[in-house]
Design a protein around this motif. Structure first.
Motif, PDB file in Angstrom:
ATOM      1  N   GLU A   1       0.786  -1.102  -0.208  1.00  0.00           N
ATOM      2  CA  GLU A   1       0.153   0.004  -0.093  1.00  0.00           C
ATOM      3  C   GLU A   1       0.681   1.330   0.087  1.00  0.00           C
ATOM      4  N   LEU A   2       0.696   2.131  -0.832  1.00  0.00           N
ATOM      5  CA  LEU A   2       1.111   3.337  -0.937  1.00  0.00           C
ATOM      6  C   LEU A   2       0.823   4.287   0.187  1.00  0.00           C
ATOM      7  N   ASP A   3       1.253   4.893   0.906  1.00  0.00           N
ATOM      8  CA  ASP A   3       0.742   6.167   1.718  1.00  0.00           C
ATOM      9  C   ASP A   3       1.020   7.397   1.156  1.00  0.00           C
ATOM     10  N   LYS A   4       0.466   8.824   1.718  1.00  0.00           N
ATOM     11  CA  LYS A   4       0.737   9.800   1.263  1.00  0.00           C
ATOM     12  C   LYS A   4       2.135  10.249   1.018  1.00  0.00           C
TER      13      LYS A   4
ATOM     14  N   LYS B   1      -4.412   8.528  -3.509  1.00  0.00           N
ATOM     15  CA  LYS B   1      -3.968   8.291  -2.411  1.00  0.00           C
ATOM     16  C   LYS B   1      -3.994   7.081  -1.568  1.00  0.00           C
ATOM     17  N   ASP B   2      -5.073   6.421  -2.295  1.00  0.00           N
ATOM     18  CA  ASP B   2      -5.130   4.820  -1.732  1.00  0.00           C
ATOM     19  C   ASP B   2      -4.704   3.870  -2.514  1.00  0.00           C
ATOM     20  N   ALA B   3      -3.532   4.118  -3.401  1.00  0.00           N
ATOM     21  CA  ALA B   3      -3.145   3.340  -4.556  1.00  0.00           C
ATOM     22  C   ALA B   3      -2.246   1.953  -3.744  1.00  0.00           C
ATOM     23  N   VAL B   4      -2.393   1.115  -4.514  1.00  0.00           N
ATOM     24  CA  VAL B   4      -1.532  -0.192  -3.831  1.00  0.00           C
ATOM     25  C   VAL B   4      -0.768  -0.620  -4.970  1.00  0.00           C
ATOM     26  N   VAL B   5       0.442  -1.367  -4.606  1.00  0.00           N
ATOM     27  CA  VAL B   5       1.342  -1.966  -5.533  1.00  0.00           C
ATOM     28  C   VAL B   5       1.355  -3.459  -5.593  1.00  0.00           C
ATOM     29  N   LYS B   6       0.847  -4.090  -6.884  1.00  0.00           N
ATOM     30  CA  LYS B   6       0.916  -5.533  -6.982  1.00  0.00           C
ATOM     31  C   LYS B   6       2.121  -6.078  -6.767  1.00  0.00           C
ATOM     32  N   LEU B   7       2.516  -7.045  -5.590  1.00  0.00           N
ATOM     33  CA  LEU B   7       3.979  -7.544  -5.653  1.00  0.00           C
ATOM     34  C   LEU B   7       3.942  -8.704  -6.567  1.00  0.00           C
TER      35      LEU B   7
ATOM     36  N   LEU C   1      10.574   1.911  -3.205  1.00  0.00           N
ATOM     37  CA  LEU C   1       9.521   1.983  -3.978  1.00  0.00           C
ATOM     38  C   LEU C   1      10.533   1.383  -5.307  1.00  0.00           C
ATOM     39  N   VAL C   2      11.965   1.489  -5.291  1.00  0.00           N
ATOM     40  CA  VAL C   2      12.579   0.747  -6.373  1.00  0.00           C
ATOM     41  C   VAL C   2      12.514  -0.699  -6.046  1.00  0.00           C
ATOM     42  N   ASN C   3      12.677  -1.156  -4.660  1.00  0.00           N
ATOM     43  CA  ASN C   3      12.611  -2.687  -4.363  1.00  0.00           C
ATOM     44  C   ASN C   3      11.581  -3.203  -4.477  1.00  0.00           C
ATOM     45  N   VAL C   4      10.281  -2.478  -4.572  1.00  0.00           N
ATOM     46  CA  VAL C   4       9.187  -3.365  -4.822  1.00  0.00           C
ATOM     47  C   VAL C   4       8.873  -3.345  -6.249  1.00  0.00           C
ATOM     48  N   GLY C   5       9.574  -2.654  -7.232  1.00  0.00           N
ATOM     49  CA  GLY C   5       9.476  -2.593  -8.503  1.00  0.00           C
ATOM     50  C   GLY C   5       8.341  -1.537  -9.110  1.00  0.00           C
TER      51      GLY C   5
ATOM     52  N   ASP D   1       4.537   8.305   0.116  1.00  0.00           N
ATOM     53  CA  ASP D   1       4.925   7.618  -1.020  1.00  0.00           C
ATOM     54  C   ASP D   1       4.334   8.303  -2.279  1.00  0.00           C
ATOM     55  N   THR D   2       3.158   8.716  -2.279  1.00  0.00           N
ATOM     56  CA  THR D   2       2.618   9.274  -3.464  1.00  0.00           C
ATOM     57  C   THR D   2       3.192  10.538  -3.481  1.00  0.00           C
ATOM     58  N   ASP D   3       3.458  11.452  -2.609  1.00  0.00           N
ATOM     59  CA  ASP D   3       3.877  12.792  -2.523  1.00  0.00           C
ATOM     60  C   ASP D   3       5.280  12.606  -3.314  1.00  0.00           C
ATOM     61  N   ILE D   4       6.251  11.776  -2.820  1.00  0.00           N
ATOM     62  CA  ILE D   4       7.500  11.433  -3.470  1.00  0.00           C
ATOM     63  C   ILE D   4       7.485  11.258  -4.971  1.00  0.00           C
ATOM     64  N   LEU D   5       6.487  10.417  -5.421  1.00  0.00           N
ATOM     65  CA  LEU D   5       6.342   9.849  -6.762  1.00  0.00           C
ATOM     66  C   LEU D   5       5.752  11.320  -7.591  1.00  0.00           C
ATOM     67  N   GLU D   6       4.940  11.933  -7.027  1.00  0.00           N
ATOM     68  CA  GLU D   6       4.435  13.072  -7.734  1.00  0.00           C
ATOM     69  C   GLU D   6       5.528  14.033  -7.933  1.00  0.00           C
ATOM     70  N   SER D   7       6.285  14.318  -6.883  1.00  0.00           N
ATOM     71  CA  SER D   7       7.458  15.282  -6.984  1.00  0.00           C
ATOM     72  C   SER D   7       8.257  14.768  -8.086  1.00  0.00           C
ATOM     73  N   LEU D   8       8.848  13.625  -8.020  1.00  0.00           N
ATOM     74  CA  LEU D   8       9.738  13.065  -9.097  1.00  0.00           C
ATOM     75  C   LEU D   8       8.927  13.124 -10.519  1.00  0.00           C
ATOM     76  N   LEU D   9       7.886  12.643 -10.474  1.00  0.00           N
ATOM     77  CA  LEU D   9       7.199  12.899 -12.022  1.00  0.00           C
ATOM     78  C   LEU D   9       7.331  14.259 -12.409  1.00  0.00           C
ATOM     79  N   GLU D  10       7.270  15.111 -11.486  1.00  0.00           N
ATOM     80  CA  GLU D  10       7.390  16.690 -11.939  1.00  0.00           C
ATOM     81  C   GLU D  10       8.718  16.976 -12.806  1.00  0.00           C
ATOM     82  N   ASP D  11       9.793  16.612 -11.853  1.00  0.00           N
ATOM     83  CA  ASP D  11      11.086  16.601 -12.219  1.00  0.00           C
ATOM     84  C   ASP D  11      11.962  15.609 -11.651  1.00  0.00           C
ATOM     85  N   GLY D  12      12.142  14.631 -12.352  1.00  0.00           N
ATOM     86  CA  GLY D  12      13.092  13.366 -11.717  1.00  0.00           C
ATOM     87  C   GLY D  12      14.456  13.641 -11.455  1.00  0.00           C
ATOM     88  N   ARG D  13      14.887  15.041 -11.716  1.00  0.00           N
ATOM     89  CA  ARG D  13      16.299  15.384 -11.350  1.00  0.00           C
ATOM     90  C   ARG D  13      16.466  15.936  -9.843  1.00  0.00           C
ATOM     91  N   LYS D  14      15.280  16.038  -9.422  1.00  0.00           N
ATOM     92  CA  LYS D  14      15.428  16.518  -7.876  1.00  0.00           C
ATOM     93  C   LYS D  14      16.260  15.733  -7.100  1.00  0.00           C
TER      94      LYS D  14
END
Length: 146
Positions: free
Chosen positions: A4-7, A88-94, A45-49, A9-22
């Motif tokens: 399960e992604l929490d807030k 905000k309630d996204a989950v990652v299938k392992l 997040l890298v480890n879970v794929g 995790d999603t904030d980190i992903l959204e920030s990096l989607l904006e600019d992955g060079r951060k």
């Protein structure tokens, strides 16, 4: 049980989607958590794929025609599915890192060095450890030598 992604995790992903060079520090300031938290969450997040790669966005207007056409084809393949908004309630299938099957329920986790591997059952974890014993030992020793 999916991951399960929490807030955070999603904030980190959204920030990096904006600019992955951060940097991790830039992301941490933006989302108001510590830099080590961002680094640890990113690695998880890298480890879970979920994060497979960090790719450049190229300004094709600055590239000559032949090269620009080739890069445009590469870019269109790479970013085909990247216009995704995360809920905000996204989950990652392992999937099991040994048998590649789905992980149902709580995964069996192998932690070594800075990596985590996820397995559907203890036997897959044991078989993975046997198969990759040398690599696991080498990575663990390299981390301890630092």
């Amino acid at each position: 049980m999916p991951f399960e992604l929490d807030k955070i995790d999603t904030d980190i992903l959204e920030s990096l989607l904006e600019d992955g060079r951060k940097s991790f520090r830039q992301v941490s300031r933006e989302i108001k958590v510590s830099t080590p938290t961002v680094k640890a969450r990113y690695q998880r997040l890298v480890n879970v794929g979920l994060i497979k790669a960090v790719l450049p966005v190229i300004d094709l207007g600055k590239v000559e025609d032949k090269t620009g056409l080739k890069l445009d084809k590469i870019r269109s393949k790479a970013i085909k599915n990247h216009n995704v908004k995360l809920s905000k309630d996204a989950v990652v299938k392992l999937s099991c890192d040994y048998c590649k099957g789905p992980v149902h329920g709580k995964p069996s986790i192998l932690k070594f060095s800075i990596f985590e591997r996820f397995f559907c059952c203890p036997s897959c974890k044991t078989l993975y450890k046997e198969k990759h014993h040398g690599r696991i030992q080498s990575l663990s020793e390299n981390l301890n030598a630092r």
